[in-house]
Design an enzyme around this catalytic site. Structure first.
Site, short mmCIF file in Angstrom:
data_model
loop_
_atom_site.label_atom_id
_atom_site.label_comp_id
_atom_site.label_asym_id
_atom_site.label_seq_id
_atom_site.Cartn_x
_atom_site.Cartn_y
_atom_site.Cartn_z
N HIS A 58 6.98 4.98 -7.28
CA HIS A 58 7.86 3.97 -6.71
C HIS A 58 8.23 2.94 -7.78
O HIS A 58 7.64 2.92 -8.86
CB HIS A 58 7.21 3.27 -5.51
P1 TYD Z 1 1.09 2.14 -2.66
O1 TYD Z 1 1.66 0.93 -3.29
O2 TYD Z 1 2.04 3.22 -2.27
O3 TYD Z 1 -0.06 2.77 -3.58
P2 TYD Z 1 0.01 3.48 -5.02
O4 TYD Z 1 1.21 2.96 -5.73
O5 TYD Z 1 -1.27 3.10 -5.68
O6 TYD Z 1 0.06 4.94 -4.83
O7 TYD Z 1 0.24 1.69 -1.39
C1 TYD Z 1 -0.56 2.60 -0.66
C2 TYD Z 1 -0.76 2.01 0.74
O8 TYD Z 1 -1.51 0.79 0.64
C3 TYD Z 1 0.52 1.69 1.47
O9 TYD Z 1 0.36 2.08 2.83
C4 TYD Z 1 0.65 0.21 1.39
C5 TYD Z 1 -0.79 -0.27 1.26
N1 TYD Z 1 -0.92 -1.48 0.41
C6 TYD Z 1 -1.19 -2.69 1.01
O10 TYD Z 1 -1.31 -2.80 2.26
N2 TYD Z 1 -1.31 -3.80 0.21
C7 TYD Z 1 -1.18 -3.74 -1.13
O11 TYD Z 1 -1.31 -4.78 -1.85
C8 TYD Z 1 -0.89 -2.47 -1.74
C9 TYD Z 1 -0.71 -2.34 -3.23
C10 TYD Z 1 -0.76 -1.37 -0.92
#
Ligand code: TYD
Length: 144
Positions: A58
């Protein structure tokens, strides 16, 4: 103090942090707006990551982050919509600053790796580009 032009989207760089070392071990510290170019509004960390996991995938409209390997190592694949690069993070004294409008993917986590992220804003799902085509469209249009 690190100077940072907030309008320069699509920008990454490594940040060197201070370390105080003595026979009892090493100590590194991070102050918002001093060692990282924004006030720190959120900290999160990844751990228990399977070695074959892929994270990220992302970009963000506004969020700035600095990513660290506090323990172990992993790879960060970086894409500004035009050029791709990669960084292997393995030194807890070096953080990867990632400005807005950067697509990032993370993989090749070593066993027991801990990835800590300092972020400029609280979590906001509306700040994410989760679709790569939407991201490249925004880059090409210069959209915020
Ligand atoms: P995501 O940002 O997609 O994780 P990564 O980039 O590490 O693969 O987030 C994964 C899940 O965690 C998503 O459902 C959103 C949640 N999340 C939060 O609730 N708070 C946060 O600060 C972060 C970074 C993620």
């Amino acid at each position: 103090m690190i100077e940072q032009n907030k309008s320069s989207a699509g920008h990454v760089r490594l940040i060197d942090l201070p370390a105080v070392t003595d026979p009892r071990g090493d100590l590194t510290f991070i102050e918002g707006e001093r060692h990282v170019p924004f006030p720190i509004r959120r900290v999160y960390y990844l751990y228990n990551v399977p070695v074959d996991a892929e994270r990220g995938g992302h970009a963000h409209r506004d969020l700035e982050q600095v990513v660290f390997a506090l323990s172990g190592s992993f790879r960060m694949k970086i894409d500004d919509g035009k050029t791709k690069s990669e960084y292997w993070l393995r030194d807890p004294r070096k953080g990867l600053y990632i400005n807005r409008l950067i697509w990032r993917e993370m993989d090749s986590f070593s066993q027991g790796a801990v990835c800590m992220v300092l972020a400029s804003h609280p979590y906001d799902e509306n700040d994410y580009f989760r679709d790569y085509d939407d991201f490249t469209l925004a880059v090409n249009e210069g959209v915020k």
